[in-house]
Scaffold this active site. Structure first.
Site, short mmCIF file in Angstrom:
data_model
loop_
_atom_site.label_atom_id
_atom_site.label_comp_id
_atom_site.label_asym_id
_atom_site.label_seq_id
_atom_site.Cartn_x
_atom_site.Cartn_y
_atom_site.Cartn_z
N SER A 150 0.80 -1.12 0.00
CA SER A 150 0.20 -0.10 0.01
C SER A 150 0.85 1.30 0.06
O SER A 150 0.44 2.26 -0.45
CB SER A 150 -1.04 0.28 1.20
N VAL A 163 -3.50 -2.89 5.11
CA VAL A 163 -2.39 -2.54 5.76
C VAL A 163 -2.97 -3.26 7.17
O VAL A 163 -3.75 -2.80 7.68
CB VAL A 163 -2.39 -0.95 6.03
N ARG A 184 3.07 0.41 13.32
CA ARG A 184 3.61 0.84 12.20
C ARG A 184 2.44 1.07 11.10
O ARG A 184 2.39 1.91 10.36
CB ARG A 184 4.55 0.00 11.63
#
Length: 191
Positions: free
Chosen positions: A82, A107, A114
């Site tokens: 991504s 994600v 993160r």
């Protein structure tokens, strides 16, 4: 009611009735007639390869819904993850070949927070591309709160991405129709 107290003939006739009754056949709703575009539209679909089998469901559903909405020119591009989507979106937007760009990715939380930074950066960058180039950019980049590498989660998110694919196709088509009308009004001096 206690079945032991029922008459055996009544039990038999109820069982026969339930076996012979067919469930109703589901009827598909009538197809919605979507408006056509004045000019052909070309859309770029940028898909992250991280969890490709999950993210691909968005692309498959998008293409099907886009065709139903008269968006028949869809070019698919793949990027590693991504994080790489915004740069590809910007390069594609600058070519002026595309009237819209759609981004799709997953994600996931790797346990070190993160994912939040990556997701936030990707969405902000996609908005920046859209505002700088005036080419609408749509996001099906998702960041689930909980994603575990289990078949249950994979199945859930495959279905979820299919829903998001349909939704992003609808948003894309409706936005392009709106922009087509707005640009026509601007050209005519109405706005």
């Amino acid at each position: 009611m206690n079945q032991m107290l029922q008459d055996p003939q009544v039990q038999t006739s109820q069982a026969e009735t339930s076996q012979t009754t067919q469930p109703p056949v589901p009827v598909d709703p009538p197809a919605t007639a979507h408006p056509r575009f004045a000019k052909p539209q070309r859309v770029a679909f940028v898909q992250a390869c991280w969890h490709r089998d999950v993210v691909a469901e968005a692309r498959i559903a998008f293409v099907k819904e886009a065709e139903a909405r008269h968006l028949t020119h869809v070019d698919v591009f793949e990027v590693p993850g991504s994080f790489e989507i915004p740069l590809h979106a910007q390069v594609l937007a600058k070519t002026r070949r595309y009237t819209a760009i759609v981004a799709a990715g997953l994600v996931v939380d790797g346990g070190i927070y993160r994912h939040e930074f990556v997701a936030d950066t990707v969405i902000k960058a996609l908005m920046d591309v859209q505002l700088r180039t005036e080419v609408p950019v749509f996001s099906a980049v998702l960041t689930p709160q909980q994603f575990h590498e289990t078949e249950v989660h994979y199945d859930f998110f495959r279905r979820h991405f299919a829903i998001k694919g349909v939704e992003v196709a609808a948003a894309c088509a409706e936005t392009l129709h709106g922009l087509e009308r707005l640009r026509g009004q601007v050209a005519a001096g109405i706005v």
